[in-house]
Design a protein around this motif. Structure first.
Motif, PDB file in Angstrom:
ATOM      1  N   SER A  16       0.509  -1.247   0.024  1.00 56.83           N
ATOM      2  CA  SER A  16      -0.118  -0.021  -0.026  1.00 56.83           C
ATOM      3  C   SER A  16       0.852   1.376  -0.037  1.00 56.83           C
ATOM      4  O   SER A  16       0.441   2.345  -0.357  1.00 56.83           O
ATOM      5  CB  SER A  16      -1.077  -0.025   1.109  1.00 56.83           C
ATOM      6  OG  SER A  16      -0.274  -0.036   2.523  1.00 56.83           O
ATOM      7  N   GLN A  46      -4.962  -3.781 -12.985  1.00 53.33           N
ATOM      8  CA  GLN A  46      -4.594  -5.148 -12.222  1.00 53.33           C
ATOM      9  C   GLN A  46      -2.918  -5.340 -12.802  1.00 53.33           C
ATOM     10  O   GLN A  46      -2.644  -4.916 -13.792  1.00 53.33           O
ATOM     11  CB  GLN A  46      -5.046  -6.365 -12.892  1.00 53.33           C
ATOM     12  CG  GLN A  46      -6.560  -6.538 -12.681  1.00 53.33           C
ATOM     13  CD  GLN A  46      -6.857  -6.286 -10.852  1.00 53.33           C
ATOM     14  OE1 GLN A  46      -6.212  -6.872 -10.130  1.00 53.33           O
ATOM     15  NE2 GLN A  46      -7.797  -5.495 -10.722  1.00 53.33           N
ATOM     16  N   VAL A  79      -9.236   1.655 -12.567  1.00 56.95           N
ATOM     17  CA  VAL A  79      -8.447   0.509 -11.816  1.00 56.95           C
ATOM     18  C   VAL A  79      -7.649  -0.467 -12.762  1.00 56.95           C
ATOM     19  O   VAL A  79      -8.242  -0.784 -13.863  1.00 56.95           O
ATOM     20  CB  VAL A  79      -9.710  -0.331 -10.795  1.00 56.95           C
ATOM     21  CG1 VAL A  79      -8.854  -1.319 -10.203  1.00 56.95           C
ATOM     22  CG2 VAL A  79     -10.315   0.585 -10.197  1.00 56.95           C
ATOM     23  N   HIS A 104      -3.326  -2.229  -3.652  1.00 56.81           N
ATOM     24  CA  HIS A 104      -3.368  -3.205  -2.857  1.00 56.81           C
ATOM     25  C   HIS A 104      -3.053  -4.501  -3.506  1.00 56.81           C
ATOM     26  O   HIS A 104      -3.251  -5.059  -4.581  1.00 56.81           O
ATOM     27  CB  HIS A 104      -5.098  -3.465  -2.499  1.00 56.81           C
ATOM     28  CG  HIS A 104      -5.866  -2.119  -2.449  1.00 56.81           C
ATOM     29  ND1 HIS A 104      -5.758  -1.741  -1.000  1.00 56.81           N
ATOM     30  CD2 HIS A 104      -6.291  -1.201  -2.846  1.00 56.81           C
ATOM     31  CE1 HIS A 104      -6.378  -0.400  -1.087  1.00 56.81           C
ATOM     32  NE2 HIS A 104      -6.867  -0.234  -2.024  1.00 56.81           N
ATOM     33  N   LYS A 105      -2.358  -5.356  -2.500  1.00 51.54           N
ATOM     34  CA  LYS A 105      -2.153  -6.945  -2.935  1.00 51.54           C
ATOM     35  C   LYS A 105      -3.364  -7.289  -3.251  1.00 51.54           C
ATOM     36  O   LYS A 105      -4.407  -7.433  -2.709  1.00 51.54           O
ATOM     37  CB  LYS A 105      -1.567  -7.625  -1.581  1.00 51.54           C
ATOM     38  CG  LYS A 105      -1.067  -8.939  -1.958  1.00 51.54           C
ATOM     39  CD  LYS A 105      -0.385  -9.506  -0.745  1.00 51.54           C
ATOM     40  CE  LYS A 105      -0.245 -10.918  -0.691  1.00 51.54           C
ATOM     41  NZ  LYS A 105      -1.500 -11.777  -0.537  1.00 51.54           N
ATOM     42  N   TYR A 106      -3.213  -8.213  -4.204  1.00 50.84           N
ATOM     43  CA  TYR A 106      -4.265  -8.985  -5.143  1.00 50.84           C
ATOM     44  C   TYR A 106      -3.890 -10.439  -5.547  1.00 50.84           C
ATOM     45  O   TYR A 106      -3.263 -10.200  -6.746  1.00 50.84           O
ATOM     46  CB  TYR A 106      -5.221  -8.249  -6.228  1.00 50.84           C
ATOM     47  CG  TYR A 106      -6.337  -8.869  -6.506  1.00 50.84           C
ATOM     48  CD1 TYR A 106      -7.631  -8.671  -5.828  1.00 50.84           C
ATOM     49  CD2 TYR A 106      -6.241  -9.278  -7.854  1.00 50.84           C
ATOM     50  CE1 TYR A 106      -8.575  -9.691  -6.134  1.00 50.84           C
ATOM     51  CE2 TYR A 106      -7.528 -10.041  -8.214  1.00 50.84           C
ATOM     52  CZ  TYR A 106      -8.711 -10.097  -7.480  1.00 50.84           C
ATOM     53  OH  TYR A 106      -9.704 -10.636  -8.079  1.00 50.84           O
ATOM     54  N   GLY A 107      -4.133 -11.235  -4.903  1.00 47.79           N
ATOM     55  CA  GLY A 107      -3.494 -12.512  -5.692  1.00 47.79           C
ATOM     56  C   GLY A 107      -2.136 -12.527  -5.723  1.00 47.79           C
ATOM     57  O   GLY A 107      -1.320 -12.393  -5.093  1.00 47.79           O
ATOM     58  N   ASP A 108      -1.704 -13.111  -6.949  1.00 50.24           N
ATOM     59  CA  ASP A 108       0.016 -12.926  -7.093  1.00 50.24           C
ATOM     60  C   ASP A 108       0.410 -11.562  -7.621  1.00 50.24           C
ATOM     61  O   ASP A 108       1.490 -11.449  -7.873  1.00 50.24           O
ATOM     62  CB  ASP A 108      -0.079 -13.966  -8.451  1.00 50.24           C
ATOM     63  CG  ASP A 108      -0.145 -15.404  -7.921  1.00 50.24           C
ATOM     64  OD1 ASP A 108      -0.148 -15.473  -6.714  1.00 50.24           O
ATOM     65  OD2 ASP A 108      -0.210 -16.099  -8.757  1.00 50.24           O
ATOM     66  N   GLU A 128      -5.441   1.414  -7.978  1.00 49.77           N
ATOM     67  CA  GLU A 128      -6.591   2.219  -8.102  1.00 49.77           C
ATOM     68  C   GLU A 128      -5.919   3.755  -8.452  1.00 49.77           C
ATOM     69  O   GLU A 128      -4.631   4.016  -7.732  1.00 49.77           O
ATOM     70  CB  GLU A 128      -7.363   2.249  -6.840  1.00 49.77           C
ATOM     71  CG  GLU A 128      -8.037   1.307  -6.431  1.00 49.77           C
ATOM     72  CD  GLU A 128      -8.675   1.190  -5.291  1.00 49.77           C
ATOM     73  OE1 GLU A 128      -9.020   2.335  -4.764  1.00 49.77           O
ATOM     74  OE2 GLU A 128      -9.210   0.148  -4.619  1.00 49.77           O
ATOM     75  N   ALA A 153      -1.094  -7.245  -7.570  1.00 46.88           N
ATOM     76  CA  ALA A 153      -1.589  -5.992  -6.989  1.00 46.88           C
ATOM     77  C   ALA A 153      -2.838  -5.369  -7.945  1.00 46.88           C
ATOM     78  O   ALA A 153      -3.076  -5.558  -9.125  1.00 46.88           O
ATOM     79  CB  ALA A 153      -0.516  -4.949  -6.722  1.00 46.88           C
ATOM     80  N   THR A 154      -3.730  -4.920  -7.083  1.00 42.91           N
ATOM     81  CA  THR A 154      -4.665  -3.733  -7.636  1.00 42.91           C
ATOM     82  C   THR A 154      -4.204  -2.604  -7.674  1.00 42.91           C
ATOM     83  O   THR A 154      -3.959  -2.110  -6.373  1.00 42.91           O
ATOM     84  CB  THR A 154      -6.128  -3.964  -7.082  1.00 42.91           C
ATOM     85  OG1 THR A 154      -6.486  -5.520  -7.427  1.00 42.91           O
ATOM     86  CG2 THR A 154      -7.026  -3.345  -7.912  1.00 42.91           C
TER      87      THR A 154
END
Length: 188
Positions: free
Chosen positions: A63, A133, A131, A109-113, A118, A115-116
Motif C-alpha cells: 500500500s 491489475q 483500476v 492493494h495486494k491482490y492474488g499474485d 487504483e 496487485a490492484t
C-alpha cells in the motif's frame, strides 16, 4: 515461466525484512503501452510512448507503493494509418490541445499474485477514477531475490466517451483496453 511474482517477493523473509519503498526508473526502449478497441468485427490495436514514469514500490508494504505515468498522445501509432490520424485528431484524443495522458495511483492493494492499482487518469483534460491489475516479474537474467530489474504488466480499460473522445462512435467501440508492459530498474 514467471521468474518472480509479487506474491513470492511478499512471502520471502529476506526480501520482506529488508524491503523499503524503492524508486524505479522506466526502461523506455524495453517498455510498451498497448491498446485495442473494437472496429466493427475487427480490432484497432496500437501503441503509445511513455514520456515519464515515476515508480516507487514497497514489497513489504504494498500500500506504500506509488505509480505516476505520462503518455505522449502525439506519438501514438495504430494498426492502420487512418486510425492513428483519427485517434490523434480533435474528435477523439485531440493531441494538439491535449498532448498527454496522465495516470497517478491513489491506492495499491495486494491482490492474488499481483496487485490492484487504483488511480486517476486524465484524458483530454478530464479526470476519472481507474483500476488496473498489476503483475510483477524479475527480468530474465537476474538472480532469484534480485529486485533491481523488474517487469510490470498492467491491464485495465477505459470508456473513451467518459473523456469526451466520442468521434467515430458509429464505427469504433467505446471501450479501450490497455495492456502495459513496463520494464523498470531500481534507482536507489
Amino acid at each position: 515461466m514467471r521468474a518472480l511474482i509479487l506474491m513470492l517477493a511478499l512471502a520471502s523473509p529476506a526480501t520482506t525484512a529488508t524491503a523499503t519503498p524503492t524508486s524505479y526508473a522506466l526502461q523506455p526502449a524495453l517498455s510498451s503501452v498497448g491498446f485495442e478497441t473494437d472496429f466493427g468485427p475487427d480490432l484497432i490495436t496500437g501503441r503509445m510512448p511513455v514520456t515519464r514514469a515515476d515508480l516507487t514500490l514497497d514489497f513489504a508494504n504494498v500500500s506504500a507503493s506509488h505509480v505516476a505515468v505520462t503518455l505522449n498522445v502525439q506519438g501514438a501509432e495504430a494498426s492502420f494509418p487512418f486510425a492513428a490520424q483519427a485517434m490523434k485528431g480533435p474528435k477523439v484524443l485531440d493531441s494538439v490541445d491535449y498532448p498527454e495522458i496522465r495516470f497517478e495511483s491513489t491506492a495499491v492493494h495486494k491482490y492474488g499474485d499481483g496487485a490492484t492499482v487504483e488511480g486517476r487518469v486524465t484524458i483530454r483534460g478530464v479526470t476519472h477514477n481507474m483500476v488496473m491489475q498489476a503483475a510483477f516479474w524479475r527480468q530474465k537474467g537476474h538472480e532469484a531475490g534480485d529486485l533491481s530489474h523488474l517487469t510490470i504488466r498492467l491491464t485495465g480499460a477505459v470508456n473513451r466517451s467518459d473523456f469526451g473522445a466520442t468521434g467515430w462512435a458509429d464505427m469504433v467501440g467505446d471501450q479501450v483496453r490497455l495492456d502495459i508492459l513496463a520494464r523498470i530498474e531500481r534507482t536507489n
